[in-house]
Design a protein around this motif. Structure first.
Motif, PDB file in Angstrom:
ATOM      1  N   HIS A 104     -35.668 -18.764  29.591  1.00 16.97           N
ATOM      2  CA  HIS A 104     -36.953 -18.657  28.899  1.00 16.97           C
ATOM      3  C   HIS A 104     -37.264 -19.920  28.098  1.00 16.97           C
ATOM      4  O   HIS A 104     -38.412 -20.389  28.077  1.00 16.97           O
ATOM      5  CB  HIS A 104     -36.957 -17.434  27.981  1.00 16.97           C
ATOM      6  CG  HIS A 104     -36.871 -16.130  28.724  1.00 16.97           C
ATOM      7  ND1 HIS A 104     -37.736 -15.804  29.748  1.00 16.97           N
ATOM      8  CD2 HIS A 104     -36.011 -15.089  28.607  1.00 16.97           C
ATOM      9  CE1 HIS A 104     -37.425 -14.609  30.218  1.00 16.97           C
ATOM     10  NE2 HIS A 104     -36.382 -14.160  29.550  1.00 16.97           N
ATOM     11  N   GLU A 107     -38.289 -22.552  30.539  1.00 20.19           N
ATOM     12  CA  GLU A 107     -39.625 -22.272  31.060  1.00 20.19           C
ATOM     13  C   GLU A 107     -40.695 -22.724  30.073  1.00 20.19           C
ATOM     14  O   GLU A 107     -41.724 -23.283  30.458  1.00 20.19           O
ATOM     15  CB  GLU A 107     -39.772 -20.768  31.339  1.00 20.19           C
ATOM     16  CG  GLU A 107     -39.156 -20.324  32.643  1.00 20.19           C
ATOM     17  CD  GLU A 107     -39.890 -20.891  33.854  1.00 20.19           C
ATOM     18  OE1 GLU A 107     -41.055 -20.540  34.062  1.00 20.19           O
ATOM     19  OE2 GLU A 107     -39.297 -21.712  34.573  1.00 20.19           O
ATOM     20  N   ARG A 108     -40.433 -22.468  28.786  1.00 23.01           N
ATOM     21  CA  ARG A 108     -41.400 -22.895  27.766  1.00 23.01           C
ATOM     22  C   ARG A 108     -41.504 -24.418  27.722  1.00 23.01           C
ATOM     23  O   ARG A 108     -42.597 -24.977  27.593  1.00 23.01           O
ATOM     24  CB  ARG A 108     -41.001 -22.344  26.397  1.00 23.01           C
ATOM     25  CG  ARG A 108     -41.266 -20.856  26.232  1.00 23.01           C
ATOM     26  CD  ARG A 108     -41.253 -20.476  24.766  1.00 23.01           C
ATOM     27  NE  ARG A 108     -39.948 -20.683  24.171  1.00 23.01           N
ATOM     28  CZ  ARG A 108     -38.969 -19.786  24.196  1.00 23.01           C
ATOM     29  NH1 ARG A 108     -39.153 -18.625  24.793  1.00 23.01           N
ATOM     30  NH2 ARG A 108     -37.810 -20.030  23.624  1.00 23.01           N
ATOM     31  N   ASP A 123     -52.160 -21.466  27.729  1.00 23.16           N
ATOM     32  CA  ASP A 123     -52.229 -20.236  28.515  1.00 23.16           C
ATOM     33  C   ASP A 123     -52.908 -19.110  27.742  1.00 23.16           C
ATOM     34  O   ASP A 123     -53.599 -18.273  28.303  1.00 23.16           O
ATOM     35  CB  ASP A 123     -50.814 -19.798  28.924  1.00 23.16           C
ATOM     36  CG  ASP A 123     -50.180 -20.787  29.883  1.00 23.16           C
ATOM     37  OD1 ASP A 123     -48.955 -20.812  29.956  1.00 23.16           O
ATOM     38  OD2 ASP A 123     -50.919 -21.532  30.548  1.00 23.16           O
ATOM     39  N   HIS A 124     -52.637 -19.096  26.462  1.00 25.73           N
ATOM     40  CA  HIS A 124     -53.162 -17.997  25.657  1.00 25.73           C
ATOM     41  C   HIS A 124     -54.221 -18.533  24.705  1.00 25.73           C
ATOM     42  O   HIS A 124     -53.944 -19.337  23.839  1.00 25.73           O
ATOM     43  CB  HIS A 124     -52.035 -17.337  24.852  1.00 25.73           C
ATOM     44  CG  HIS A 124     -50.843 -16.984  25.696  1.00 25.73           C
ATOM     45  ND1 HIS A 124     -50.893 -16.029  26.670  1.00 25.73           N
ATOM     46  CD2 HIS A 124     -49.588 -17.486  25.714  1.00 25.73           C
ATOM     47  CE1 HIS A 124     -49.713 -15.949  27.259  1.00 25.73           C
ATOM     48  NE2 HIS A 124     -48.910 -16.821  26.698  1.00 25.73           N
ATOM     49  N   ARG A 158     -44.739  -5.285  27.256  1.00 24.63           N
ATOM     50  CA  ARG A 158     -44.123  -6.267  28.163  1.00 24.63           C
ATOM     51  C   ARG A 158     -44.396  -7.695  27.689  1.00 24.63           C
ATOM     52  O   ARG A 158     -45.150  -8.448  28.315  1.00 24.63           O
ATOM     53  CB  ARG A 158     -44.626  -6.067  29.595  1.00 24.63           C
ATOM     54  CG  ARG A 158     -44.276  -4.703  30.169  1.00 24.63           C
ATOM     55  CD  ARG A 158     -44.623  -4.607  31.640  1.00 24.63           C
ATOM     56  NE  ARG A 158     -44.290  -3.290  32.179  1.00 24.63           N
ATOM     57  CZ  ARG A 158     -43.072  -2.918  32.566  1.00 24.63           C
ATOM     58  NH1 ARG A 158     -42.078  -3.773  32.456  1.00 24.63           N
ATOM     59  NH2 ARG A 158     -42.855  -1.714  33.040  1.00 24.63           N
ATOM     60  N   LYS A 160     -44.378 -11.384  27.265  1.00 30.22           N
ATOM     61  CA  LYS A 160     -44.096 -12.418  28.257  1.00 30.22           C
ATOM     62  C   LYS A 160     -43.312 -13.569  27.626  1.00 30.22           C
ATOM     63  O   LYS A 160     -43.364 -13.764  26.413  1.00 30.22           O
ATOM     64  CB  LYS A 160     -45.410 -12.947  28.843  1.00 30.22           C
ATOM     65  CG  LYS A 160     -46.250 -11.888  29.534  1.00 30.22           C
ATOM     66  CD  LYS A 160     -47.568 -12.477  30.000  1.00 30.22           C
ATOM     67  CE  LYS A 160     -48.447 -11.415  30.647  1.00 30.22           C
ATOM     68  NZ  LYS A 160     -49.766 -11.966  31.059  1.00 30.22           N
ATOM     69  N   PRO A 161     -42.596 -14.330  28.445  1.00 27.84           N
ATOM     70  CA  PRO A 161     -41.918 -15.525  27.926  1.00 27.84           C
ATOM     71  C   PRO A 161     -42.914 -16.450  27.237  1.00 27.84           C
ATOM     72  O   PRO A 161     -43.980 -16.745  27.774  1.00 27.84           O
ATOM     73  CB  PRO A 161     -41.336 -16.174  29.192  1.00 27.84           C
ATOM     74  CG  PRO A 161     -41.168 -15.043  30.146  1.00 27.84           C
ATOM     75  CD  PRO A 161     -42.308 -14.105  29.876  1.00 27.84           C
ATOM     76  N   GLN A 163     -44.186 -15.596  24.280  1.00 25.00           N
ATOM     77  CA  GLN A 163     -44.877 -14.766  23.293  1.00 25.00           C
ATOM     78  C   GLN A 163     -43.912 -14.167  22.276  1.00 25.00           C
ATOM     79  O   GLN A 163     -44.331 -13.434  21.386  1.00 25.00           O
ATOM     80  CB  GLN A 163     -45.633 -13.631  23.993  1.00 25.00           C
ATOM     81  CG  GLN A 163     -46.765 -14.101  24.882  1.00 25.00           C
ATOM     82  CD  GLN A 163     -47.471 -12.945  25.566  1.00 25.00           C
ATOM     83  OE1 GLN A 163     -46.882 -11.899  25.823  1.00 25.00           O
ATOM     84  NE2 GLN A 163     -48.743 -13.129  25.866  1.00 25.00           N
ATOM     85  N   GLU A 164     -42.625 -14.494  22.402  1.00 23.49           N
ATOM     86  CA  GLU A 164     -41.630 -13.893  21.512  1.00 23.49           C
ATOM     87  C   GLU A 164     -41.910 -14.201  20.045  1.00 23.49           C
ATOM     88  O   GLU A 164     -41.725 -13.354  19.172  1.00 23.49           O
ATOM     89  CB  GLU A 164     -40.220 -14.384  21.881  1.00 23.49           C
ATOM     90  CG  GLU A 164     -39.740 -13.960  23.250  1.00 23.49           C
ATOM     91  CD  GLU A 164     -40.054 -14.981  24.320  1.00 23.49           C
ATOM     92  OE1 GLU A 164     -39.499 -14.869  25.424  1.00 23.49           O
ATOM     93  OE2 GLU A 164     -40.848 -15.903  24.040  1.00 23.49           O
TER      94      GLU A 164
END
Length: 328
Positions: A104, A107-108, A123-124, A158, A160-161, A163-164
């Motif tokens: 994760h 990926e970030r 993305d967000h 759920r 997402k990677p 968003q932790e």
């Protein structure tokens, strides 16, 4: 593919390949096109293959650059030339799947690098984040207990990677909205730390963020934040190395940070008892805790000793006292 007897399939693949990189081939190996011209002259091709080759030969590759100008982003370019006759390590180990323990996080990093290079938008959007925070808040406040909240957040939302951090921030914000500290939130944070290392990293970063902005908090919220992190630390859900961000000297602390450290350590003492002293005296953690028990100057050593004595925890400074006495 064309060194032997060319067939319809090999010609089709070769033409498709050259169309993609013909501009570069013209620069490094223009003889490739002589091969195609030779095939045409021999006249042994099927009509379809012959048409493909003729269309290729007629292309002006100067107008078909290998790299589009908008994608030519590298300042330094390195060409790797590999011969078909060289011995090459096939790296067969890469054929075996190996899970990445930091998937994760990597990926970030990749997403951040991609946005930096390609200029993509986040993305967000802000609207998405507001919506996510609202859902997290509603889920937490409507849950019967921390186990119910954890289940809903994991299964229904759920996360997402990437968003932790939003989840960790909302857990703490919901916690500080209470009149007094509720262990519900500490247990919830503990559960997520056990779930993934990504959450541990987020809460570590959140600890640092909160500590450097304590002056913005009301006294009651400051108290709740300290009790929250004391709970998570006492449960060993959060590495104690985060305490290394606290430098306990007169110059490096403020009224707010002293209140925070006071409540934090008093709560740790209440939860761990003598276990707190054992934790702080661990030789493996001595360097980590040195900012809290500074040894660089007698003035700083005295300040740390007086501080902990004032809050009723003078016993944990025993080693520091011995060191100070040895200086005189």
């Amino acid at each position: 593919m064309l060194l032997g007897e060319p067939s319809g399939d090999t010609v089709e693949v070769a033409v498709a390949f050259v169309k993609e990189c013909g501009a570069t081939l013209l620069e490094v190996s223009p003889r490739v096109f002589d091969i195609f011209r030779g095939i045409l002259q021999e006249g042994d091709l099927e009509y379809t293959s012959k048409c493909l080759v003729e269309s290729l030969v007629s292309i002006n590759f100067e107008n078909h650059k290998a790299i589009r100008p908008e994608l030519d982003l590298l300042d330094e370019k390195v060409t790797h030339i590999i011969s078909l006759f060289d011995e090459i390590d096939p790296e067969t180990s890469l054929d075996v799947f190996k899970p990445d323990p930091e998937f994760h996080q990597n990926e970030r990093k990749y997403e951040q690098l991609k946005r930096k290079i390609l200029g993509e938008e986040e993305d967000h959007t802000e609207t998405d984040l507001v919506s996510l925070r609202r859902k997290i808040y509603q889920t937490i406040t409507s849950s019967l207990n921390y186990e119910d909240a954890g289940h809903k957040l994991l299964q229904l939302l759920r996360i997402k990677p990437g968003q932790e951090m939003e989840l960790c921030v909302m857990i703490l914000e919901c916690c500080t909205e209470e009149i007094t500290y509720r262990s519900f939130y500490g247990h919830l944070a503990h559960r997520f730390c056990l779930k993934s290392k990504a959450y541990i990293e987020c809460f570590k970063n959140l600890f640092v963020q909160q500590y450097v902005t304590l002056h913005r908090l009301e006294t009651n919220k400051l108290r709740i934040v300290a009790m929250f992190f004391a709970h998570v630390l006492a449960a060993d859900a959060l590495p104690w190395e985060v305490l290394g961000n606290i430098r306990l000297t007169e110059e490096d602390t403020t009224t707010f940070s002293r209140i925070f450290v006071k409540i934090l350590f008093q709560e740790l003492s209440e939860k761990l008892g003598v276990g707190l002293d054992e934790k702080l005296q661990d030789p493996a953690m001595e360097e980590t805790f040195e900012p809290i028990f500074p040894k660089d100057h007698p003035k700083n050593m005295r300040f740390s000793m007086k501080f902990f004595t004032f809050i009723g925890l003078g016993g944990i400074t025993g080693k520091l006292r011995q060191l100070l006495q040895a200086l005189y």
